[in-house]
Design a protein around this motif. Structure first.
Motif, PDB file in Angstrom:
ATOM      1  N   MET A  27     -43.830-115.638  50.009  1.00 36.10           N
ATOM      2  CA  MET A  27     -43.345-116.212  48.742  1.00 36.10           C
ATOM      3  C   MET A  27     -43.119-117.715  48.902  1.00 36.10           C
ATOM      4  O   MET A  27     -43.431-118.494  48.006  1.00 36.10           O
ATOM      5  CB  MET A  27     -42.055-115.516  48.296  1.00 36.10           C
ATOM      6  CG  MET A  27     -41.480-116.006  46.982  1.00 36.10           C
ATOM      7  SD  MET A  27     -42.639-116.036  45.598  1.00 36.10           S
ATOM      8  CE  MET A  27     -42.952-114.294  45.347  1.00 36.10           C
ATOM      9  N   ASP A  28     -42.612-118.117  50.070  1.00 40.13           N
ATOM     10  CA  ASP A  28     -42.450-119.549  50.363  1.00 40.13           C
ATOM     11  C   ASP A  28     -43.773-120.284  50.218  1.00 40.13           C
ATOM     12  O   ASP A  28     -43.851-121.385  49.671  1.00 40.13           O
ATOM     13  CB  ASP A  28     -41.977-119.722  51.814  1.00 40.13           C
ATOM     14  CG  ASP A  28     -40.475-119.853  51.892  1.00 40.13           C
ATOM     15  OD1 ASP A  28     -39.934-119.834  53.007  1.00 40.13           O
ATOM     16  OD2 ASP A  28     -39.833-119.973  50.818  1.00 40.13           O
ATOM     17  N   VAL A  31     -44.718-120.623  46.530  1.00 40.66           N
ATOM     18  CA  VAL A  31     -43.904-121.647  45.852  1.00 40.66           C
ATOM     19  C   VAL A  31     -44.417-123.029  46.223  1.00 40.66           C
ATOM     20  O   VAL A  31     -44.586-123.896  45.362  1.00 40.66           O
ATOM     21  CB  VAL A  31     -42.409-121.506  46.229  1.00 40.66           C
ATOM     22  CG1 VAL A  31     -41.598-122.665  45.665  1.00 40.66           C
ATOM     23  CG2 VAL A  31     -41.847-120.190  45.702  1.00 40.66           C
ATOM     24  N   ARG A  35     -45.735-125.697  43.531  1.00 40.47           N
ATOM     25  CA  ARG A  35     -44.503-126.441  43.255  1.00 40.47           C
ATOM     26  C   ARG A  35     -44.746-127.618  42.322  1.00 40.47           C
ATOM     27  O   ARG A  35     -44.110-127.742  41.275  1.00 40.47           O
ATOM     28  CB  ARG A  35     -43.925-126.925  44.585  1.00 40.47           C
ATOM     29  CG  ARG A  35     -42.559-127.484  44.481  1.00 40.47           C
ATOM     30  CD  ARG A  35     -42.019-127.788  45.836  1.00 40.47           C
ATOM     31  NE  ARG A  35     -42.654-128.933  46.419  1.00 40.47           N
ATOM     32  CZ  ARG A  35     -42.299-129.459  47.575  1.00 40.47           C
ATOM     33  NH1 ARG A  35     -41.330-128.919  48.269  1.00 40.47           N
ATOM     34  NH2 ARG A  35     -42.908-130.497  48.045  1.00 40.47           N
ATOM     35  N   GLN A  36     -45.655-128.497  42.714  1.00 38.83           N
ATOM     36  CA  GLN A  36     -45.872-129.721  41.945  1.00 38.83           C
ATOM     37  C   GLN A  36     -46.435-129.426  40.554  1.00 38.83           C
ATOM     38  O   GLN A  36     -46.006-130.025  39.564  1.00 38.83           O
ATOM     39  CB  GLN A  36     -46.806-130.665  42.725  1.00 38.83           C
ATOM     40  CG  GLN A  36     -46.823-132.090  42.185  1.00 38.83           C
ATOM     41  CD  GLN A  36     -45.469-132.756  42.256  1.00 38.83           C
ATOM     42  OE1 GLN A  36     -44.710-132.599  43.219  1.00 38.83           O
ATOM     43  NE2 GLN A  36     -45.125-133.487  41.223  1.00 38.83           N
ATOM     44  N   PHE A  39     -43.635-127.722  38.267  1.00 45.23           N
ATOM     45  CA  PHE A  39     -42.483-128.600  38.045  1.00 45.23           C
ATOM     46  C   PHE A  39     -42.890-129.777  37.159  1.00 45.23           C
ATOM     47  O   PHE A  39     -42.166-130.157  36.228  1.00 45.23           O
ATOM     48  CB  PHE A  39     -41.902-129.095  39.373  1.00 45.23           C
ATOM     49  CG  PHE A  39     -40.734-129.992  39.179  1.00 45.23           C
ATOM     50  CD1 PHE A  39     -40.847-131.368  39.357  1.00 45.23           C
ATOM     51  CD2 PHE A  39     -39.508-129.485  38.772  1.00 45.23           C
ATOM     52  CE1 PHE A  39     -39.765-132.203  39.149  1.00 45.23           C
ATOM     53  CE2 PHE A  39     -38.417-130.313  38.561  1.00 45.23           C
ATOM     54  CZ  PHE A  39     -38.549-131.680  38.751  1.00 45.23           C
ATOM     55  N   PHE A  56     -38.122-124.140  36.261  1.00 46.94           N
ATOM     56  CA  PHE A  56     -38.894-123.879  37.484  1.00 46.94           C
ATOM     57  C   PHE A  56     -38.270-122.718  38.260  1.00 46.94           C
ATOM     58  O   PHE A  56     -38.965-121.809  38.719  1.00 46.94           O
ATOM     59  CB  PHE A  56     -38.928-125.163  38.331  1.00 46.94           C
ATOM     60  CG  PHE A  56     -39.741-125.049  39.580  1.00 46.94           C
ATOM     61  CD1 PHE A  56     -39.131-124.797  40.795  1.00 46.94           C
ATOM     62  CD2 PHE A  56     -41.112-125.200  39.546  1.00 46.94           C
ATOM     63  CE1 PHE A  56     -39.881-124.695  41.959  1.00 46.94           C
ATOM     64  CE2 PHE A  56     -41.872-125.107  40.706  1.00 46.94           C
ATOM     65  CZ  PHE A  56     -41.247-124.852  41.916  1.00 46.94           C
ATOM     66  N   GLN A  57     -36.967-122.734  38.388  1.00 46.62           N
ATOM     67  CA  GLN A  57     -36.267-121.663  39.110  1.00 46.62           C
ATOM     68  C   GLN A  57     -36.423-120.331  38.383  1.00 46.62           C
ATOM     69  O   GLN A  57     -36.702-119.300  39.006  1.00 46.62           O
ATOM     70  CB  GLN A  57     -34.788-122.018  39.255  1.00 46.62           C
ATOM     71  CG  GLN A  57     -34.040-121.063  40.179  1.00 46.62           C
ATOM     72  CD  GLN A  57     -32.641-121.541  40.497  1.00 46.62           C
ATOM     73  OE1 GLN A  57     -32.351-122.735  40.507  1.00 46.62           O
ATOM     74  NE2 GLN A  57     -31.759-120.612  40.771  1.00 46.62           N
ATOM     75  N   TRP A  60     -39.849-118.717  39.007  1.00 47.06           N
ATOM     76  CA  TRP A  60     -40.037-118.041  40.293  1.00 47.06           C
ATOM     77  C   TRP A  60     -39.181-116.783  40.416  1.00 47.06           C
ATOM     78  O   TRP A  60     -39.582-115.817  41.057  1.00 47.06           O
ATOM     79  CB  TRP A  60     -39.802-119.007  41.454  1.00 47.06           C
ATOM     80  CG  TRP A  60     -40.947-119.956  41.560  1.00 47.06           C
ATOM     81  CD1 TRP A  60     -40.969-121.257  41.167  1.00 47.06           C
ATOM     82  CD2 TRP A  60     -42.263-119.660  42.030  1.00 47.06           C
ATOM     83  NE1 TRP A  60     -42.210-121.790  41.370  1.00 47.06           N
ATOM     84  CE2 TRP A  60     -43.035-120.835  41.904  1.00 47.06           C
ATOM     85  CE3 TRP A  60     -42.874-118.520  42.554  1.00 47.06           C
ATOM     86  CZ2 TRP A  60     -44.371-120.917  42.277  1.00 47.06           C
ATOM     87  CZ3 TRP A  60     -44.223-118.591  42.932  1.00 47.06           C
ATOM     88  CH2 TRP A  60     -44.943-119.772  42.798  1.00 47.06           C
ATOM     89  N   VAL A  61     -38.034-116.788  39.796  1.00 45.34           N
ATOM     90  CA  VAL A  61     -37.204-115.575  39.778  1.00 45.34           C
ATOM     91  C   VAL A  61     -37.952-114.449  39.072  1.00 45.34           C
ATOM     92  O   VAL A  61     -37.966-113.302  39.521  1.00 45.34           O
ATOM     93  CB  VAL A  61     -35.826-115.855  39.118  1.00 45.34           C
ATOM     94  CG1 VAL A  61     -35.104-114.552  38.803  1.00 45.34           C
ATOM     95  CG2 VAL A  61     -34.971-116.721  40.018  1.00 45.34           C
ATOM     96  N   ILE A  64     -40.693-113.233  41.376  1.00 43.98           N
ATOM     97  CA  ILE A  64     -40.108-112.451  42.476  1.00 43.98           C
ATOM     98  C   ILE A  64     -39.751-111.043  41.992  1.00 43.98           C
ATOM     99  O   ILE A  64     -40.048-110.041  42.647  1.00 43.98           O
ATOM    100  CB  ILE A  64     -38.865-113.191  43.031  1.00 43.98           C
ATOM    101  CG1 ILE A  64     -39.310-114.373  43.884  1.00 43.98           C
ATOM    102  CG2 ILE A  64     -37.966-112.255  43.828  1.00 43.98           C
ATOM    103  CD1 ILE A  64     -38.212-115.398  44.133  1.00 43.98           C
TER     104      ILE A  64
END
Lengths: 195, 147
Positions: A27-28, A31, A35-36, A39, A56-57, A60-61, A64
């Protein structure tokens, strides 16, 4: 289960599958990969760093929590659909500012004032920063429907077919809006540079 | 024809875009990405969700094993019951067979049949009784009955 060491060569679907089987590092990887793109898109559409970070958060939640329900579709398209839905919900609750120039972030500094890169010489950097500032200001003045497509293409690297599919519009409409966006940008930047 | 027009338009749009895309990308790169606290929060959520899935999977395995054991126990119990029933039916038939053989050797007139009246007669005889004498009244008693 043997842990899978996530590899940059793994596809998005493979990384998501690895995560659904318990590999948090996968998952890292995902992300970091997006990311860029996401965002920047949220930032460009809201004009606020705080709002862009919240969205953004949230994005990803959602990814997930639904990782084990992801099926045979394009991961990118799936994520962009979630991102768009989040933005629509955000707009319903709060009318965002469209100007990246005027809106301040948490550090009380306009976003465009942060366009300084430490990696270049001051002179070079100033010129580049000025151009970037000009371009960002121009993008901020685009109507939302044009800005959305523009940023999906430039920051998200989506093809026009993918954009059309995500927005559920015909391909010609997507192309038309992009053409309108670039025409308007040209006019805005020409006017700004004359100043 | 329309596909060609679309392709041409797309190529044209991409050319127009090329004039602005680098500056816009540079601008967003300079602003940077989400803060470390946001990335940490996402990482924590990912770890938490992964742990919950592992826990759910372990419980699932336990429940499946319990269910399998229950099914096995039911099958075993059912098989045992079936065996017992078969065994007792077999025993009953053997007993009746032995009975008919013993009666046949005592008095060749009787043979085993499904007729319950014959079975009743057989049982009475085994007890030293017979139907006619059981229900008959001796003459002296019959006389006493008439007033």
């Amino acid at each position: 289960m043997k842990p899978v060491i996530p590899d940059e060569q793994m596809t998005d679907a493979e990384l998501l599958f690895a995560y659904s089987k318990g590999d948090v590092a996968a998952m890292d990887c995902l992300v970091g990969r997006y990311r860029q793109a996401f965002f920047s898109w949220f930032l460009g559409m809201t004009g606020s760093r705080a709002d862009a970070e919240d969205l953004f958060q949230d994005l990803w939640v959602r990814v997930i929590r639904n990782a084990d329900r992801f099926e045979n579709v394009s991961f990118r398209a799936w994520m962009w659909q979630i991102a768009r839905n989040l933005l629509i919900d955000f707009r319903r609750k709060k009318k965002p500012s469209v100007s990246l120039d005027a809106v301040e972030d948490d550090e009380d500094q306009p976003l465009l004032e942060q366009l300084v890169s430490p990696d270049r010489s001051p002179a070079e950097d100033l010129e580049q920063a000025d151009l970037a500032r000009l371009a960002m200001r121009a993008v901020g003045q685009l109507p939302a429907v044009q800005r959305e497509i523009f940023l999906m293409r430039v920051q998200g690297d989506l093809s026009f077919s993918e954009i059309a599919e995500t927005l559920k519009i015909p391909l010609n409409t997507a192309l038309g809006r992009m053409h309108d966006a670039t025409t308007k940008l040209r006019l805005i930047m020409a006017k700004e540079m004359k100043k | 024809m329309s596909d060609n027009l679309t392709d041409l338009n797309e190529a044209g749009v991409l050319r127009e875009l090329a004039a602005f895309a680098p500056q816009v990308r540079d601008g967003f790169a300079r602003i940077g990405g989400p803060s470390d606290s946001v990335l940490d929060a996402i990482r924590a959520e990912a770890a938490k969700a992964a742990a919950e899935r592992r826990r759910a999977l372990r419980l699932n395995v336990v429940f499946r094993r319990l269910a399998a054991a229950a099914v096995f126990a039911l099958l075993l119990g059912g098989s045992f019951q079936t065996y017992q029933r078969y065994h007792s039916n077999n025993a009953r038939e053997q007993t009746l067979t032995l009975l008919s053989i013993s009666l046949a050797t005592q008095d060749g007139a009787y043979s085993l049949s499904d007729d319950t009246s014959e079975l009743a007669h057989l049982l009475l005889t085994m007890q030293g009784l017979d139907q006619e004498s059981f229900f008959s009244v001796p003459d002296e008693e019959a006389g006493l009955l008439w007033l």
